[in-house]
Design a protein around this motif. Structure first.
Motif, short mmCIF file in Angstrom:
data_model
loop_
_atom_site.label_atom_id
_atom_site.label_comp_id
_atom_site.label_asym_id
_atom_site.label_seq_id
_atom_site.Cartn_x
_atom_site.Cartn_y
_atom_site.Cartn_z
N ALA A 166 0.84 -1.21 0.00
CA ALA A 166 0.00 0.00 0.00
C ALA A 166 0.87 1.25 0.00
O ALA A 166 2.02 1.23 0.46
CB ALA A 166 -0.91 0.00 1.23
N THR A 167 0.32 2.34 -0.51
CA THR A 167 1.04 3.61 -0.47
C THR A 167 0.94 4.19 0.95
O THR A 167 -0.07 3.97 1.63
CB THR A 167 0.48 4.61 -1.49
OG1 THR A 167 -0.91 4.79 -1.23
CG2 THR A 167 0.68 4.11 -2.91
N PRO A 168 1.95 4.92 1.39
CA PRO A 168 1.90 5.51 2.73
C PRO A 168 0.68 6.43 2.87
O PRO A 168 0.34 7.10 1.91
CB PRO A 168 3.19 6.32 2.82
CG PRO A 168 4.10 5.67 1.83
CD PRO A 168 3.20 5.19 0.72
N PRO A 169 0.00 6.42 3.98
CA PRO A 169 0.30 5.71 5.22
C PRO A 169 -0.30 4.31 5.31
O PRO A 169 -0.30 3.72 6.38
CB PRO A 169 -0.28 6.63 6.28
CG PRO A 169 -1.51 7.18 5.62
CD PRO A 169 -1.12 7.36 4.15
N GLY A 170 -0.79 3.78 4.22
CA GLY A 170 -1.42 2.45 4.25
C GLY A 170 -0.46 1.32 4.58
O GLY A 170 -0.89 0.25 4.98
N ASP A 171 0.83 1.55 4.42
CA ASP A 171 1.83 0.53 4.75
C ASP A 171 2.39 0.72 6.16
O ASP A 171 3.41 0.17 6.52
CB ASP A 171 2.98 0.55 3.73
CG ASP A 171 3.74 1.87 3.71
OD1 ASP A 171 3.24 2.87 4.28
OD2 ASP A 171 4.84 1.90 3.13
N GLN A 172 1.67 1.53 6.98
CA GLN A 172 2.14 1.86 8.32
C GLN A 172 1.09 1.56 9.38
O GLN A 172 -0.11 1.53 9.10
CB GLN A 172 2.49 3.35 8.40
CG GLN A 172 3.55 3.77 7.42
CD GLN A 172 3.74 5.28 7.40
OE1 GLN A 172 2.87 6.04 7.84
NE2 GLN A 172 4.87 5.72 6.87
N GLN A 173 1.58 1.39 10.61
CA GLN A 173 0.72 1.24 11.78
C GLN A 173 1.41 1.96 12.93
O GLN A 173 2.59 1.72 13.19
CB GLN A 173 0.51 -0.23 12.15
CG GLN A 173 -0.24 -0.46 13.44
CD GLN A 173 -1.68 0.02 13.39
OE1 GLN A 173 -2.41 -0.33 12.48
NE2 GLN A 173 -2.08 0.81 14.36
#
Length: 102
Positions: free
Chosen positions: A14-21
């Motif tokens: 996923a593109t940021p922020p989708g690749d983050q938690q």
């Protein structure tokens, strides 16, 4: 110390922020007798480490809005352990959470 969430799954593609938690840490305190609040969880800024720093990086900034942001750079075959360490000397506490990167 407690961490929220205790586990999460993120899509590494996923593109940021989708690749983050973002993981947040808090320290519990018991109120003094007679205090109307029985317990309090105060946010803290721990030092974070990743059991797989090649695929999961986590921030250690001294800012609540950016501390504890884990980013998946690749899929992981198993959950990655994220460890938060807070305090000094005899008062060091640690807690863990896990992140799976799909």
């Amino acid at each position: 110390m407690s961490i929220s969430p205790t586990s999460a799954t993120v899509n590494h593609a996923a593109t940021p922020p989708g690749d983050q938690q973002q993981f947040r840490a808090g320290e519990s305190a018991i109120a003094q007798p007679g205090c109307p609040v029985s317990a309090l969880v105060a946010p803290v800024l721990p030092v974070w480490t990743s059991s797989d720093p090649l695929n999961v990086k986590i921030t250690n900034s001294q800012d609540y809005s950016t501390n504890g942001i884990a980013t998946c750079s690749a899929a992981t075959s198993a959950p990655v352990t994220l460890t938060a360490t807070y305090g000094t000397g005899a008062n060091v506490t640690t807690a863990t959470a896990t992140l799976t990167c799909n």
